[in-house]
Design a protein around this motif. Structure first.
Motif, PDB file in Angstrom:
ATOM      1  N   PHE A  45      -4.471   7.007  18.892  1.00  0.00           N
ATOM      2  CA  PHE A  45      -3.513   5.895  18.719  1.00  0.00           C
ATOM      3  C   PHE A  45      -3.927   4.810  19.713  1.00  0.00           C
ATOM      4  CE2 PHE A  45      -1.702   8.740  15.780  1.00  0.00           C
ATOM      5  CZ  PHE A  45      -1.285   7.788  14.550  1.00  0.00           C
ATOM      6  N   ALA A  46      -4.096   5.053  20.991  1.00  0.00           N
ATOM      7  CA  ALA A  46      -4.067   4.254  21.810  1.00  0.00           C
ATOM      8  C   ALA A  46      -5.536   3.312  21.747  1.00  0.00           C
ATOM      9  CB  ALA A  46      -4.216   4.913  23.175  1.00  0.00           C
ATOM     10  N   ASP A  47      -6.404   3.808  20.929  1.00  0.00           N
ATOM     11  CA  ASP A  47      -7.526   3.053  20.600  1.00  0.00           C
ATOM     12  C   ASP A  47      -7.359   1.956  19.859  1.00  0.00           C
ATOM     13  OD1 ASP A  47      -9.001   4.847  22.451  1.00  0.00           O
ATOM     14  OD2 ASP A  47      -9.786   6.024  20.415  1.00  0.00           O
ATOM     15  N   TYR A  48      -6.049   1.794  19.348  1.00  0.00           N
ATOM     16  CA  TYR A  48      -6.099   0.684  18.178  1.00  0.00           C
ATOM     17  C   TYR A  48      -4.666  -0.228  18.405  1.00  0.00           C
ATOM     18  CZ  TYR A  48      -8.826   4.175  15.881  1.00  0.00           C
ATOM     19  OH  TYR A  48      -9.918   5.079  15.517  1.00  0.00           O
ATOM     20  N   SER A  49      -4.888  -1.519  18.197  1.00  0.00           N
ATOM     21  CA  SER A  49      -3.581  -2.388  18.330  1.00  0.00           C
ATOM     22  C   SER A  49      -2.796  -2.164  17.302  1.00  0.00           C
ATOM     23  CB  SER A  49      -4.355  -3.695  18.691  1.00  0.00           C
ATOM     24  OG  SER A  49      -4.955  -4.243  17.574  1.00  0.00           O
ATOM     25  N   ARG A  50      -3.221  -1.953  16.008  1.00  0.00           N
ATOM     26  CA  ARG A  50      -2.501  -1.779  14.923  1.00  0.00           C
ATOM     27  C   ARG A  50      -2.900  -0.557  14.131  1.00  0.00           C
ATOM     28  NH1 ARG A  50       0.191  -6.627  15.011  1.00  0.00           N
ATOM     29  NH2 ARG A  50      -0.862  -8.380  15.676  1.00  0.00           N
ATOM     30  N   VAL A  51      -1.913  -0.136  13.437  1.00  0.00           N
ATOM     31  CA  VAL A  51      -2.009   1.206  12.371  1.00  0.00           C
ATOM     32  C   VAL A  51      -1.519   0.742  11.125  1.00  0.00           C
ATOM     33  CG1 VAL A  51      -1.623   3.583  12.159  1.00  0.00           C
ATOM     34  CG2 VAL A  51      -2.108   2.522  14.360  1.00  0.00           C
ATOM     35  N   LEU A  52      -2.075   0.995   9.959  1.00  0.00           N
ATOM     36  CA  LEU A  52      -1.401   0.955   8.902  1.00  0.00           C
ATOM     37  C   LEU A  52      -1.732   2.176   7.666  1.00  0.00           C
ATOM     38  CD1 LEU A  52       0.009  -0.942   6.614  1.00  0.00           C
ATOM     39  CD2 LEU A  52      -2.426  -1.889   5.860  1.00  0.00           C
ATOM     40  N   ILE A  53      -0.721   2.739   7.370  1.00  0.00           N
ATOM     41  CA  ILE A  53      -0.913   3.805   6.608  1.00  0.00           C
ATOM     42  C   ILE A  53      -0.785   3.493   4.947  1.00  0.00           C
ATOM     43  CG2 ILE A  53      -0.028   6.242   5.964  1.00  0.00           C
ATOM     44  CD1 ILE A  53       0.783   6.412   8.963  1.00  0.00           C
ATOM     45  N   GLY A  54      -1.680   3.888   4.067  1.00  0.00           N
ATOM     46  CA  GLY A  54      -1.546   3.394   2.688  1.00  0.00           C
ATOM     47  C   GLY A  54      -1.633   4.963   1.981  1.00  0.00           C
ATOM     48  N   ALA A  55      -0.538   5.262   1.172  1.00  0.00           N
ATOM     49  CA  ALA A  55      -0.497   6.558   0.541  1.00  0.00           C
ATOM     50  C   ALA A  55      -0.214   6.582  -1.053  1.00  0.00           C
ATOM     51  CB  ALA A  55       0.350   7.438   1.209  1.00  0.00           C
ATOM     52  N   SER A  56      -0.996   7.054  -1.902  1.00  0.00           N
ATOM     53  CA  SER A  56      -0.470   7.159  -3.492  1.00  0.00           C
ATOM     54  C   SER A  56       0.414   8.229  -3.661  1.00  0.00           C
ATOM     55  CB  SER A  56      -1.953   7.039  -3.901  1.00  0.00           C
ATOM     56  OG  SER A  56      -2.456   8.352  -3.964  1.00  0.00           O
ATOM     57  N   LYS A  81       2.234  -0.389  16.717  1.00  0.00           N
ATOM     58  CA  LYS A  81       2.529  -1.286  15.773  1.00  0.00           C
ATOM     59  C   LYS A  81       2.119  -0.892  14.331  1.00  0.00           C
ATOM     60  CE  LYS A  81       2.395  -5.503  18.469  1.00  0.00           C
ATOM     61  NZ  LYS A  81       1.699  -6.720  18.637  1.00  0.00           N
ATOM     62  N   ALA A  82       2.627  -0.129  13.677  1.00  0.00           N
ATOM     63  CA  ALA A  82       2.488   0.660  12.468  1.00  0.00           C
ATOM     64  C   ALA A  82       3.168   0.255  11.142  1.00  0.00           C
ATOM     65  CB  ALA A  82       2.399   1.993  12.559  1.00  0.00           C
ATOM     66  N   GLY A  83       2.524   0.076  10.070  1.00  0.00           N
ATOM     67  CA  GLY A  83       3.286  -0.292   8.855  1.00  0.00           C
ATOM     68  C   GLY A  83       2.723   0.825   7.820  1.00  0.00           C
ATOM     69  N   PHE A  84       3.362   0.759   6.850  1.00  0.00           N
ATOM     70  CA  PHE A  84       3.380   1.822   5.481  1.00  0.00           C
ATOM     71  C   PHE A  84       3.166   1.319   4.167  1.00  0.00           C
ATOM     72  CE2 PHE A  84       5.143   4.817   2.584  1.00  0.00           C
ATOM     73  CZ  PHE A  84       4.115   5.853   2.655  1.00  0.00           C
ATOM     74  N   PHE A  85       2.486   1.374   3.281  1.00  0.00           N
ATOM     75  CA  PHE A  85       2.561   1.181   2.080  1.00  0.00           C
ATOM     76  C   PHE A  85       2.364   2.380   1.150  1.00  0.00           C
ATOM     77  CE2 PHE A  85      -1.700  -0.067   2.689  1.00  0.00           C
ATOM     78  CZ  PHE A  85      -2.347   0.483   1.751  1.00  0.00           C
ATOM     79  N   CYS A  86       2.906   2.535  -0.184  1.00  0.00           N
ATOM     80  CA  CYS A  86       2.836   3.290  -1.150  1.00  0.00           C
ATOM     81  C   CYS A  86       2.283   2.746  -2.350  1.00  0.00           C
ATOM     82  CB  CYS A  86       3.899   4.276  -1.138  1.00  0.00           C
ATOM     83  SG  CYS A  86       5.465   3.622  -2.141  1.00  0.00           S
ATOM     84  N   VAL A  87       1.184   3.472  -3.093  1.00  0.00           N
ATOM     85  CA  VAL A  87       0.942   2.852  -4.390  1.00  0.00           C
ATOM     86  C   VAL A  87       1.368   3.961  -5.612  1.00  0.00           C
ATOM     87  CG1 VAL A  87      -1.370   2.468  -5.596  1.00  0.00           C
ATOM     88  CG2 VAL A  87      -1.149   2.052  -2.857  1.00  0.00           C
TER      89      VAL A  87
END
Length: 174
Positions: A45-56, A81-87
């Motif tokens: 995770f240290a390689d990224y400034s933001r993280v987003l998880i999407g799951a169905s 800095k991580a967000g999440f969305f579901c589909v």
């Protein structure tokens, strides 16, 4: 140049399509890396400034590998800095398409030790011709019960792309 991690758990590809749309909305200042949660072994995770998880959602549930990933990476997710969305297809209906009104998001938040600050719920797509016989029949039954499309020759995309773009704007400044 900002580096963004886009993690996905997708059944039929609509979650990935939504992430690709978000990638475009983030613009040229972001380099996005896509990682499938179902096959990911480790993520730095240290390689990224933001993280987003999407799951169905499939048959009323998120993939158990999503929960396993969250448990394994809980500290990193809490610090990122991580967000999440579901589909899901239920989100095609008004009143079931927000984090506050989606039964699937509520269930996720009850089960998950990670409570993302940035959340969204998007309607997915119905791809009858692409499904195997069993999935086609089961999804048709579910759609009949919930008042949805039952013509198995059709493909219907319910995703509200303006809503996806608005979420991408929130993710940019998150």
């Amino acid at each position: 140049m900002e580096k963004v991690l886009l993690l996905h758990s997708s059944s039929d590809g609509q979650t990935v399509k939504i992430l690709q749309h978000i990638e475009k909305a983030l613009g040229e200042d972001c380099v996005c890396e896509f990682v499938d949660l179902n096959t990911a072994t480790s993520v730095n995770f240290a390689d990224y400034s933001r993280v987003l998880i999407g799951a169905s959602i499939r048959y009323g549930h998120l993939n158990k590998k999503l929960y396993q990933f969250i448990e394994k990476n809980l500290l990193a997710l809490k610090q990122a800095k991580a967000g999440f969305f579901c589909v899901n297809l239920t989100a095609r209906k008004e009143g079931k398409n927000t984090p506050e009104t989606s039964v699937y998001m509520k269930t996720f938040l009850k089960r998950s030790p990670w409570q993302p600050e940035l959340q969204a719920v998007f309607a997915g797509a119905l791809r009858y011709p692409r499904y195997g016989w069993f999935d086609r029949m089961m999804i048709q039954l579910i759609m009949r019960i919930t008042g949805g499309e039952t013509d198995t020759s059709k493909e219907v995309e319910y995703t509200d792309w303006q809503k996806v773009e608005a979420f991408a704007d929130r993710f940019k400044t998150f």
